[in-house]
Design a protein around this motif. Structure first.
Motif, PDB file in Angstrom:
ATOM      1  N   MET A  31      -4.608 -15.074  -8.004  1.00  0.00           N
ATOM      2  CA  MET A  31      -5.099 -14.432  -6.779  1.00  0.00           C
ATOM      3  C   MET A  31      -5.302 -12.931  -7.050  1.00  0.00           C
ATOM      4  O   MET A  31      -4.397 -12.278  -7.544  1.00  0.00           O
ATOM      5  N   SER A  32      -6.492 -12.396  -6.746  1.00  0.00           N
ATOM      6  CA  SER A  32      -6.706 -10.979  -7.053  1.00  0.00           C
ATOM      7  C   SER A  32      -6.021 -10.103  -5.991  1.00  0.00           C
ATOM      8  O   SER A  32      -5.929 -10.476  -4.816  1.00  0.00           O
ATOM      9  N   GLN A  33      -5.558  -8.945  -6.454  1.00  0.00           N
ATOM     10  CA  GLN A  33      -4.830  -8.047  -5.558  1.00  0.00           C
ATOM     11  C   GLN A  33      -5.782  -7.302  -4.633  1.00  0.00           C
ATOM     12  O   GLN A  33      -6.909  -6.989  -5.014  1.00  0.00           O
ATOM     13  N   ILE A  34      -5.327  -7.033  -3.441  1.00  0.00           N
ATOM     14  CA  ILE A  34      -6.085  -6.209  -2.499  1.00  0.00           C
ATOM     15  C   ILE A  34      -5.364  -4.867  -2.393  1.00  0.00           C
ATOM     16  O   ILE A  34      -4.225  -4.798  -1.917  1.00  0.00           O
ATOM     17  N   ASP A  35      -6.019  -3.822  -2.900  1.00  0.00           N
ATOM     18  CA  ASP A  35      -5.397  -2.492  -2.927  1.00  0.00           C
ATOM     19  C   ASP A  35      -5.585  -1.773  -1.599  1.00  0.00           C
ATOM     20  O   ASP A  35      -6.715  -1.641  -1.113  1.00  0.00           O
ATOM     21  N   ILE A  36      -4.477  -1.304  -1.071  1.00  0.00           N
ATOM     22  CA  ILE A  36      -4.472  -0.626   0.222  1.00  0.00           C
ATOM     23  C   ILE A  36      -4.032   0.822   0.045  1.00  0.00           C
ATOM     24  O   ILE A  36      -3.023   1.093  -0.617  1.00  0.00           O
ATOM     25  N   ALA A  37      -4.772   1.743   0.631  1.00  0.00           N
ATOM     26  CA  ALA A  37      -4.350   3.142   0.670  1.00  0.00           C
ATOM     27  C   ALA A  37      -3.603   3.375   1.986  1.00  0.00           C
ATOM     28  O   ALA A  37      -4.130   3.079   3.062  1.00  0.00           O
ATOM     29  N   VAL A  38      -2.386   3.890   1.867  1.00  0.00           N
ATOM     30  CA  VAL A  38      -1.562   4.174   3.045  1.00  0.00           C
ATOM     31  C   VAL A  38      -1.609   5.676   3.301  1.00  0.00           C
ATOM     32  O   VAL A  38      -1.414   6.472   2.379  1.00  0.00           O
ATOM     33  N   VAL A  39      -1.884   6.057   4.548  1.00  0.00           N
ATOM     34  CA  VAL A  39      -1.896   7.474   4.912  1.00  0.00           C
ATOM     35  C   VAL A  39      -0.865   7.681   6.014  1.00  0.00           C
ATOM     36  O   VAL A  39      -0.988   7.099   7.100  1.00  0.00           O
ATOM     37  N   VAL A  40       0.155   8.490   5.711  1.00  0.00           N
ATOM     38  CA  VAL A  40       1.218   8.768   6.681  1.00  0.00           C
ATOM     39  C   VAL A  40       1.008  10.182   7.222  1.00  0.00           C
ATOM     40  O   VAL A  40       0.866  11.134   6.442  1.00  0.00           O
ATOM     41  N   GLY A  41       0.994  10.317   8.531  1.00  0.00           N
ATOM     42  CA  GLY A  41       0.669  11.604   9.152  1.00  0.00           C
ATOM     43  C   GLY A  41       1.823  12.585   9.247  1.00  0.00           C
ATOM     44  O   GLY A  41       1.655  13.654   9.829  1.00  0.00           O
ATOM     45  N   SER A  42       2.979  12.244   8.694  1.00  0.00           N
ATOM     46  CA  SER A  42       4.130  13.161   8.738  1.00  0.00           C
ATOM     47  C   SER A  42       4.539  13.531   7.331  1.00  0.00           C
ATOM     48  O   SER A  42       4.613  12.668   6.450  1.00  0.00           O
ATOM     49  N   LEU A  43       4.851  14.820   7.129  1.00  0.00           N
ATOM     50  CA  LEU A  43       5.350  15.287   5.833  1.00  0.00           C
ATOM     51  C   LEU A  43       6.872  15.389   5.836  1.00  0.00           C
ATOM     52  O   LEU A  43       7.474  15.695   4.804  1.00  0.00           O
ATOM     53  N   ARG A  44       7.502  15.128   6.951  1.00  0.00           N
ATOM     54  CA  ARG A  44       8.954  15.320   7.103  1.00  0.00           C
ATOM     55  C   ARG A  44       9.722  14.400   6.152  1.00  0.00           C
ATOM     56  O   ARG A  44       9.388  13.220   6.034  1.00  0.00           O
ATOM     57  N   ARG A  45      10.751  14.959   5.529  1.00  0.00           N
ATOM     58  CA  ARG A  45      11.514  14.174   4.536  1.00  0.00           C
ATOM     59  C   ARG A  45      12.015  12.848   5.102  1.00  0.00           C
ATOM     60  O   ARG A  45      11.854  11.803   4.503  1.00  0.00           O
ATOM     61  N   GLU A  46      12.663  12.904   6.282  1.00  0.00           N
ATOM     62  CA  GLU A  46      13.266  11.686   6.850  1.00  0.00           C
ATOM     63  C   GLU A  46      12.331  11.033   7.873  1.00  0.00           C
ATOM     64  O   GLU A  46      12.794  10.348   8.782  1.00  0.00           O
ATOM     65  N   SER A  47      11.060  11.253   7.736  1.00  0.00           N
ATOM     66  CA  SER A  47      10.070  10.791   8.714  1.00  0.00           C
ATOM     67  C   SER A  47      10.228   9.318   9.105  1.00  0.00           C
ATOM     68  O   SER A  47      10.288   8.430   8.260  1.00  0.00           O
ATOM     69  N   PHE A  48      10.259   9.080  10.425  1.00  0.00           N
ATOM     70  CA  PHE A  48      10.270   7.698  10.919  1.00  0.00           C
ATOM     71  C   PHE A  48       8.982   6.978  10.523  1.00  0.00           C
ATOM     72  O   PHE A  48       8.984   5.774  10.277  1.00  0.00           O
ATOM     73  N   ASN A  49       7.886   7.714  10.499  1.00  0.00           N
ATOM     74  CA  ASN A  49       6.611   7.073  10.152  1.00  0.00           C
ATOM     75  C   ASN A  49       6.553   6.686   8.676  1.00  0.00           C
ATOM     76  O   ASN A  49       5.982   5.652   8.330  1.00  0.00           O
ATOM     77  N   LYS A  50       7.155   7.514   7.822  1.00  0.00           N
ATOM     78  CA  LYS A  50       7.273   7.112   6.410  1.00  0.00           C
ATOM     79  C   LYS A  50       8.107   5.838   6.316  1.00  0.00           C
ATOM     80  O   LYS A  50       7.767   4.913   5.564  1.00  0.00           O
ATOM     81  N   GLN A  51       9.185   5.811   7.088  1.00  0.00           N
ATOM     82  CA  GLN A  51      10.058   4.623   7.043  1.00  0.00           C
ATOM     83  C   GLN A  51       9.329   3.403   7.608  1.00  0.00           C
ATOM     84  O   GLN A  51       9.454   2.289   7.079  1.00  0.00           O
ATOM     85  N   LEU A  52       8.555   3.628   8.669  1.00  0.00           N
ATOM     86  CA  LEU A  52       7.795   2.512   9.245  1.00  0.00           C
ATOM     87  C   LEU A  52       6.782   1.986   8.225  1.00  0.00           C
ATOM     88  O   LEU A  52       6.632   0.760   8.057  1.00  0.00           O
ATOM     89  N   ALA A  53       6.103   2.894   7.535  1.00  0.00           N
ATOM     90  CA  ALA A  53       5.126   2.468   6.518  1.00  0.00           C
ATOM     91  C   ALA A  53       5.819   1.600   5.465  1.00  0.00           C
ATOM     92  O   ALA A  53       5.302   0.537   5.066  1.00  0.00           O
ATOM     93  N   GLY A  54       7.002   2.029   5.025  1.00  0.00           N
ATOM     94  CA  GLY A  54       7.748   1.257   4.031  1.00  0.00           C
ATOM     95  C   GLY A  54       8.136  -0.115   4.552  1.00  0.00           C
ATOM     96  O   GLY A  54       8.053  -1.118   3.825  1.00  0.00           O
ATOM     97  N   ALA A  55       8.522  -0.175   5.815  1.00  0.00           N
ATOM     98  CA  ALA A  55       8.924  -1.463   6.411  1.00  0.00           C
ATOM     99  C   ALA A  55       7.716  -2.390   6.564  1.00  0.00           C
ATOM    100  O   ALA A  55       7.828  -3.607   6.367  1.00  0.00           O
ATOM    101  N   LEU A  56       6.559  -1.838   6.881  1.00  0.00           N
ATOM    102  CA  LEU A  56       5.344  -2.657   7.031  1.00  0.00           C
ATOM    103  C   LEU A  56       4.951  -3.268   5.674  1.00  0.00           C
ATOM    104  O   LEU A  56       4.515  -4.427   5.615  1.00  0.00           O
ATOM    105  N   VAL A  57       5.101  -2.469   4.625  1.00  0.00           N
ATOM    106  CA  VAL A  57       4.788  -2.975   3.278  1.00  0.00           C
ATOM    107  C   VAL A  57       5.628  -4.210   2.983  1.00  0.00           C
ATOM    108  O   VAL A  57       5.139  -5.200   2.418  1.00  0.00           O
ATOM    109  N   LYS A  58       6.891  -4.180   3.401  1.00  0.00           N
ATOM    110  CA  LYS A  58       7.784  -5.340   3.156  1.00  0.00           C
ATOM    111  C   LYS A  58       7.329  -6.576   3.926  1.00  0.00           C
ATOM    112  O   LYS A  58       7.691  -7.699   3.563  1.00  0.00           O
ATOM    113  N   LEU A  59       6.580  -6.389   5.001  1.00  0.00           N
ATOM    114  CA  LEU A  59       6.131  -7.525   5.814  1.00  0.00           C
ATOM    115  C   LEU A  59       4.774  -8.080   5.358  1.00  0.00           C
ATOM    116  O   LEU A  59       4.290  -9.070   5.900  1.00  0.00           O
ATOM    117  N   ALA A  60       4.181  -7.415   4.362  1.00  0.00           N
ATOM    118  CA  ALA A  60       2.831  -7.805   3.920  1.00  0.00           C
ATOM    119  C   ALA A  60       2.905  -8.880   2.824  1.00  0.00           C
ATOM    120  O   ALA A  60       3.919  -9.001   2.141  1.00  0.00           O
TER     121      ALA A  60
END
Ligand SMILES: Cc1cc2nc3c(=O)[nH]c(=O)nc-3n(C[C@H](O)[C@H](O)[C@H](O)COP(=O)(O)O)c2cc1C
Length: 183
Positions: free
Chosen positions: A1-30
């Motif tokens: 199966m060929s891979q589908i490459d996704i570019a993730v853009v997170v709108g927060s630069l904050r170290r402990e960003s909830f949105n960074k964490q959300l992006a990471g959690a979404l990746v686990k659900l993919a």
């Protein structure tokens, strides 16, 4: 199966960003045939049209990564009822010079996390507006406005609550189907 490459853009630069964490959690659900690369946007210069003919290396890198991706995932906080400036700056950079819009026709999902109950509604709407102009087909439904409180994420970066996880899984499944259809 060929891979589908996704570019993730997170709108927060904050170290402990909830949105960074959300992006990471979404990746686990993919699914396993989706590969993710988070685009670096914190080192981009402020967009200046004078530089279109001779862009900075960081801008070339961004455009190359967007061009290489088959789909997009935007995960953003809301700043003062809109998207953060760093996100808009990245969108502007990769949309130019005129006629060389790297975002065009890449299927996208938009989601965001806030500490407020109605957080990211306005940010997501403003982002959708820009993406429509940039010719980015964006998943319309289901929408997802994530309110984050302490304990929302597990220590290993997953979603703690069963209901929240199922809700986000439904969103990821719809976005994955959207990308598969259009990529
Ligand atoms: C400059 C600024 C403006 C903000 N404006 C909003 C807002 O309009 N709506 C909202 O829900 N939260 C707002 N917040 C709170 C954010 O939801 C909160 O800081 C959140 O944690 C930011 O996302 P992050 O954790 O990914 O950095 C704002 C925060 C900052 C720093």
């Amino acid at each position: 199966m060929s891979q589908i490459d996704i570019a993730v853009v997170v709108g927060s630069l904050r170290r402990e960003s909830f949105n960074k964490q959300l992006a990471g959690a979404l990746v686990k659900l993919a699914p396993s045939d989706f590969s993710f690369r988070t685009l670096r946007i914190d080192d981009l210069p402020l967009y200046n049209q004078d530089d279109d003919a001779n862009p900075a290396d960081e801008v070339r890198r961004l455009k190359g990564e967007v061009t290489a991706a088959r789909g997009l995932l935007f995960v953003t906080p809301e700043y003062n009822r809109s998207m953060p400036g760093v996100l808009k700056n990245a969108l502007d950079h990769a949309s130019r010079p005129y006629g060389q819009n790297a975002w065009a026709r890449k299927p996208a999902g938009v989601i965001g996390a806030s500490i407020g109950a109605q957080g990211t509604v306005c940010a997501q709407q403003h982002l959708r507006n820009v993406l429509a102009y940039l010719d980015v087909p964006t998943l319309a439904q289901p929408e997802s406005y994530v309110t984050v409180k302490d304990g929302y994420f597990t220590a290993d970066g997953g979603i703690a609550d069963d209901g929240n996880r199922k809700f986000l899984q439904r969103w990821v499944d719809a976005w994955v189907a959207w990308v598969r259809k259009l990529a």
